[in-house]
Motif scaffolding. Structure first.
Motif, mmCIF file in Angstrom:
data_model
loop_
_atom_site.group_PDB
_atom_site.id
_atom_site.type_symbol
_atom_site.label_atom_id
_atom_site.label_comp_id
_atom_site.label_asym_id
_atom_site.label_seq_id
_atom_site.Cartn_x
_atom_site.Cartn_y
_atom_site.Cartn_z
ATOM 1 N N TRP A 110 34.541 47.523 34.811
ATOM 2 C CA TRP A 110 35.016 47.286 36.184
ATOM 3 C C TRP A 110 34.245 48.153 37.191
ATOM 4 O O TRP A 110 34.147 47.811 38.348
ATOM 5 C CB TRP A 110 36.506 47.595 36.274
ATOM 6 C CG TRP A 110 37.424 46.435 36.087
ATOM 7 C CD1 TRP A 110 38.258 45.904 37.043
ATOM 8 C CD2 TRP A 110 37.650 45.643 34.894
ATOM 9 N NE1 TRP A 110 38.962 44.844 36.497
ATOM 10 C CE2 TRP A 110 38.618 44.665 35.216
ATOM 11 C CE3 TRP A 110 37.129 45.659 33.606
ATOM 12 C CZ2 TRP A 110 39.068 43.722 34.276
ATOM 13 C CZ3 TRP A 110 37.579 44.736 32.682
ATOM 14 C CH2 TRP A 110 38.525 43.780 33.022
ATOM 15 N N GLY B 238 33.337 43.830 35.012
ATOM 16 C CA GLY B 238 34.354 43.632 33.973
ATOM 17 C C GLY B 238 34.338 42.227 33.398
ATOM 18 O O GLY B 238 33.890 41.280 34.039
ATOM 19 N N TRP C 175 43.796 49.982 38.970
ATOM 20 C CA TRP C 175 43.450 48.676 39.550
ATOM 21 C C TRP C 175 44.418 47.618 39.031
ATOM 22 O O TRP C 175 44.942 46.808 39.797
ATOM 23 C CB TRP C 175 42.012 48.289 39.161
ATOM 24 C CG TRP C 175 41.668 46.871 39.514
ATOM 25 C CD1 TRP C 175 41.255 46.404 40.731
ATOM 26 C CD2 TRP C 175 41.748 45.718 38.660
ATOM 27 N NE1 TRP C 175 41.061 45.049 40.683
ATOM 28 C CE2 TRP C 175 41.364 44.596 39.420
ATOM 29 C CE3 TRP C 175 42.106 45.536 37.326
ATOM 30 C CZ2 TRP C 175 41.322 43.305 38.893
ATOM 31 C CZ3 TRP C 175 42.071 44.255 36.793
ATOM 32 C CH2 TRP C 175 41.680 43.154 37.574
ATOM 33 N N ARG D 18 47.936 47.825 40.436
ATOM 34 C CA ARG D 18 47.917 47.530 41.873
ATOM 35 C C ARG D 18 47.688 46.032 42.115
ATOM 36 O O ARG D 18 48.192 45.457 43.066
ATOM 37 C CB ARG D 18 46.760 48.317 42.493
ATOM 38 C CG ARG D 18 46.955 48.791 43.895
ATOM 39 C CD ARG D 18 45.835 49.735 44.308
ATOM 40 N NE ARG D 18 44.514 49.156 44.143
ATOM 41 C CZ ARG D 18 43.539 49.699 43.406
ATOM 42 N NH1 ARG D 18 43.723 50.833 42.760
ATOM 43 N NH2 ARG D 18 42.374 49.098 43.303
ATOM 44 N N THR D 19 46.885 45.418 41.249
ATOM 45 C CA THR D 19 46.376 44.079 41.528
ATOM 46 C C THR D 19 47.070 42.995 40.724
ATOM 47 O O THR D 19 47.219 41.876 41.189
ATOM 48 C CB THR D 19 44.855 44.031 41.202
ATOM 49 O OG1 THR D 19 44.243 45.169 41.777
ATOM 50 C CG2 THR D 19 44.210 42.780 41.748
ATOM 51 N N CYS D 20 47.479 43.295 39.530
ATOM 52 C CA CYS D 20 47.844 42.231 38.592
ATOM 53 C C CYS D 20 49.256 42.305 38.031
ATOM 54 O O CYS D 20 49.608 41.459 37.212
ATOM 55 C CB CYS D 20 46.873 42.220 37.414
ATOM 56 S SG CYS D 20 45.184 41.906 37.892
ATOM 57 N N VAL D 21 50.047 43.286 38.398
ATOM 58 C CA VAL D 21 51.358 43.369 37.760
ATOM 59 C C VAL D 21 52.419 42.741 38.663
ATOM 60 O O VAL D 21 52.544 43.116 39.819
ATOM 61 C CB VAL D 21 51.717 44.835 37.447
ATOM 62 C CG1 VAL D 21 53.119 44.917 36.873
ATOM 63 C CG2 VAL D 21 50.703 45.407 36.472
ATOM 64 N N CYS E 264 34.993 54.021 34.091
ATOM 65 C CA CYS E 264 36.228 53.403 34.566
ATOM 66 C C CYS E 264 37.282 53.471 33.486
ATOM 67 O O CYS E 264 37.268 52.661 32.552
ATOM 68 C CB CYS E 264 35.920 51.945 34.905
ATOM 69 S SG CYS E 264 37.265 51.069 35.648
ATOM 70 N N ASP F 69 41.038 54.672 36.359
ATOM 71 C CA ASP F 69 40.789 53.819 37.520
ATOM 72 C C ASP F 69 41.096 52.360 37.239
ATOM 73 O O ASP F 69 41.522 51.624 38.121
ATOM 74 C CB ASP F 69 39.298 53.893 37.889
ATOM 75 C CG ASP F 69 39.040 54.946 38.949
ATOM 76 O OD1 ASP F 69 40.020 55.538 39.444
ATOM 77 O OD2 ASP F 69 37.864 55.177 39.262
ATOM 78 N N HIS F 70 40.853 51.974 36.012
ATOM 79 C CA HIS F 70 40.994 50.544 35.779
ATOM 80 C C HIS F 70 42.430 50.182 35.416
ATOM 81 O O HIS F 70 42.914 49.121 35.764
ATOM 82 C CB HIS F 70 39.831 50.036 34.965
ATOM 83 C CG HIS F 70 39.790 49.598 33.616
ATOM 84 N ND1 HIS F 70 38.643 49.033 33.126
ATOM 85 C CD2 HIS F 70 40.645 49.592 32.595
ATOM 86 C CE1 HIS F 70 38.832 48.736 31.862
ATOM 87 N NE2 HIS F 70 40.032 49.049 31.530
#
Lengths: 558, 558
Positions: free
Chosen positions: A385, A399, A340, A343-346, A333, A336-337
């Motif tokens: 992850w 993770g 992620w 996509r998920t945390c920003v 990872c 990819d991480h």
């Protein structure tokens, strides 16, 4: 004498690419890409509308033929060269990518009677539905004390050939019976170009449990898996394995019609995509590690003797370059991480600001992260992850991050994820050196390596080793082209060995990433912390990650 | 006989509120809020333009007078009642909030000669610039074997009175000398209303190292801190401490002019904001824990004997209700850490979707998180983004989360943070019970408790205890009003004790959160995992969090 050219054909996960290279200079004249029309076939089998079970990933080999038919002529045209000046063709393919074919090499899925049978298609590397078979295989191999396990870090992956073939036998014996061969897609492409059935040492070694001196596992072993598998090697794989760097054959008149190449053009034995990149950065001997940086990291090393590193993906004689043992390790990872994360945390405000500044979100985060000193965020992560490939070989790890406060910012988390992948690489290097395979210098290629100087400097600082980057944007395809030039030989204007080609054709960027001594001191401390947590969570002191996964499955009823 | 009313005046961090309550029914007729005009004074001292050092937080006491002058008359007017029917006033204040005053109770900062002197202002609870003094105090107390440390979980906080007063002595001896008293702001409000200098047992006990039977630390101890502090208690604090529930005095003619209340109206002894809420949910004895859920969590319990719980904030006889030992514990980061999350980690698309649905982002995340079963995310966090108050008392601990995969979603992280605060509360309960203070039932108040049924159900499931929620939106102010009614006494239409008031005035919501047995079983397993990691990272097995903080400070040059 006019210039001579080689073509490298690089088959990735979702597209294939043809690259035209000047054999004397390594100059890349042109390339062309062809996307696979069917992409990954994961939900529905188009021919029948059948819903595929979980973890299935198929492809339609027609998409690969389309690459030959469109990308090669396009690249030749863009390069503005005469196909008669192309002396050789090299092929690489992501693997293990397995398809059943008949005696004339036609994929079974091309026939109407198999068109609706999902087992007649290509099983892609990321087809994970043979996990049950892989587990069983590993269990039986361990019980029998099979020594091949040690060459693969202790475990055969469900992504590899034998579990996939066994799955076909079990779930679609009619396909198994009808198959004259189960071929790796790279060898199948060579067959399309040359009419020759070949099997390359790279894929046979890394994905097919083949050993140059010991051959395949015994018939007794295969029989212990399933009596019907006793003769799987002779019956379904073919026994002769050719070393990477050898010539497979020449372009046939049919292949010439398909590709626009000239009949008689030399074609090299195929190889796996990561491995073919090694000579393309000029590595021709021990001590130098190539890291292919992408969605995941792949680490390849040459050694003069066979050592069994715990947790490596494999060690194969002649698997990378003839005459050497090729070691492969990996991190599950990387890109990819970061994906992620964005996509998920920003937060939206970051996207808005990045847009206003005309920046890609990754670059925007990097520019902020760059302003921090090592250790300044107080964060530390384990890069798991997607599980841990090397050196723990454990898909059930997950993770971990710690050090967060109410002042922690997204760019700090982003940097901590980058650093975590660097610690993971350092741990892989440590593993090599502990078992007698020294790693003196690093080389990197792949999109992230060529674009992300910030990350590459962190890799140099964390590992304490100089790092050089491929100047080619298509290092893998360049490597394939080099093997094409070697297949042609010096008599046709190519090279007699990949070692000769590697003196001339590779190009590296001028910039060398040299470890910063101040950063190195801080990263030594951080790596020590990483290592403590790595072993605590990864080696059985606290199996909380596995227990949480078990609970998760229970709660999801799977 | 007409209805009688009490006023509760609740002074929070950034505003003060007056609440009018019907003494016979507990019905809340009206409230009014007055924001502090100067807010937190943290960067620049307005009078002089002086830049304040790091960690300073001051307030201007004029802002508190504004609350008396505006919020009380507004609330009375909204309630539509006759001020003559108001029989009592109660006051609570966040603490420790310390200000130097002269003999007539005027804050030194009101005088021109001190207007530019930052030490003449109110030092708010979150003023952390006396940390050096607190460290020194703890060191000397430990060396001397002072037994009071055990009553405060082993450590006196820099937020409390003595470190702050010592800081004034050291950095502005002219202010120290000029001060007739250093008062807690709650007692100072009572002084403004009644003309009486009082000191309440709640703040003296929880913030001033006072003990009902043993009094203050010895003169020798204070002398060991600094010879000039030898007589600090007699000279600067005043020795007489009055129990919560007592009457402080009556509204003076001046105070009547300021507030619109009638001269002679009874005023109760002040108290701290969290503590005053205990009788307001009907708790009048042992076994019931009140959790005030806000940016942080505060846990208050009554006990019949004095036990020294490790890591509690304090145990004070008469500190909460007369005749009982009041135990206070806390979690440093609850609402704060959800706010950090939505600010730092929630992608723009979630905000857009929440907006389209007309939802607050917290509600949006909750609705998604609600669809998951316990344990389904595979995530586990330690709720230490702002350190750990109870039971580890360690500000240098930091947040931790594990279990992330490439499929982890923001709402799963959000839920894991909620669950982490619930595990932290369970750990506090465990700590009480281990030391002989049983916790049978839970009560909660505060904005999050009244709005977030989802979180409250998780608290019930994780702790395995029934949980009831205050029906008042202003539970703290209601508690203050109850003490006002008690100050008035039954002869004036109030109550003779807070126990009598607590039979009548509190209101709870009908809904009781009952632990779900299936969820409880899963959360028992998750709490076990939390506890292992809690002890591993928090009790010295792996001090990685502290080492990272040290490194961070080195790298930041602080």
């Amino acid at each position: 004498m006019s210039s001579k050219y080689a073509v490298g054909i690089d088959f990735g996960s979702l597209s294939g690419r043809a690259l035209i290279v000047d054999v004397r200079t390594g100059e890349e004249l042109a390339d062309a890409v062809c996307m696979y029309k069917h992409g990954f076939i994961e939900d529905i089998l188009p021919a029948s509308g059948e819903k595929l079970p979980p973890d299935w990933t198929l492809q339609d080999p027609q998409d690969y033929l389309d690459v030959l038919e469109t990308a090669i002529p396009q690249a030749v045209k863009s390069a503005g060269i005469d196909p008669a000046d192309i002396i050789g063709v090299g092929v690489d393919f992501t693997g293990s990518t397995v398809l059943p074919v008949d005696k004339i090499g036609t994929p079974l899925c091309f026939y109407p009677q198999y068109r609706n049978n999902k087992h007649a298609y290509v099983k892609k590397w990321k087809h994970h539905a043979a996990q049950g078979k892989a587990n069983k295989l590993n269990e039986i191999a361990a019980q029998r004390g099979e020594d091949f396990l040690a060459r693969y870090g202790g475990k055969i992956s469900s992504e590899w050939e034998i579990p996939k073939i066994w799955q076909v036998l079990d779930e679609a014996p009619e396909v198994y019976d009808a198959a004259f061969r189960f071929m790796e897609a790279g060898d199948w492409i060579v067959l399309q170009l040359t009419g020759m059935f070949t099997r390359n040492s790279c894929v046979a070694g890394y994905k097919g449990i083949w050993h140059k001196r010991k051959g395949y596992p015994s018939k007794e072993f295969f029989k212990a898996l399933d009596p019907r598998l006793e003769n799987v090697v002779e019956d379904k794989l073919g026994t002769e394995v050719m070393s990477v760097g050898e010539k497979a054959g020449e372009i046939t008149p049919d292949a010439a019609k398909l590709t626009g190449l000239v009949p008689g053009t030399a074609v090299g034995i195929a190889s796996l995509d990561a491995h073919v990149a090694v000579p393309a950065v000029g590595i021709t001997g021990p001590g130098k590690m190539l890291i292919i940086v992408g969605t995941s990291n792949c680490h390849i090393m040459l050694g003069e003797k066979e050592a069994n590193l715990p947790g490596m993906c494999g060690v194969v004689e002649d698997g990378v370059l003839p005459g050497y043992f090729g070691y492969e390790s990996g991190q599950s990872c990387v890109g990819d991480h970061f994906d992620w994360f964005v996509r998920t945390c920003v937060p939206g405000a970051y996207y808005d600001d990045a847009k206003a500044k005309g920046m890609n979100i990754h670059r925007y985060l990097r520019e902020k992260a760059m302003l921090q000193k090592p250790g300044e965020s107080g964060l530390l992560a384990l890069d798991w992850w997607n599980g841990n490939r090397s050196v723990l070989v454990d898909v059930d790890l997950t993770g971990m991050m710690l050090g967060m406060t109410l002042a922690t910012k997204p760019e700090e988390i982003y940097r901590a994820l980058i650093e975590a992948t660097a610690y993971g690489t350092r741990e892989i290097i440590r593993n090599h050196e502990e078992y007698g395979v020294p790693v003196d210098e690093l080389f990197a290629c792949g999109g992230i390596a060529s674009k992300d100087d910030f990350m590459m400097q962190i890799y140099a600082d964390v590992t304490g080793r100089e790092l050089r980057i491929s100047a080619s944007a298509q290092t893998v395809a360049l490597g394939a082209a080099m093997f094409g030039a070697v297949a042609a030989g010096s008599s046709r204007g190519g090279y007699d060995s990949v070692f000769d080609a590697a003196k001339v054709m590779p190009r590296l960027k001028d910039k060398v990433f040299v470890p910063d001594p101040d950063a190195k001191v801080v990263y030594d401390r951080l790596y020590d912390e990483y290592k403590i947590l790595h072993d605590y969570f990864g080696r059985g002191s606290n199996d909380v990650m596995k227990r949480l996964k078990t609970l998760k499955k229970e709660q999801m009823g799977v």
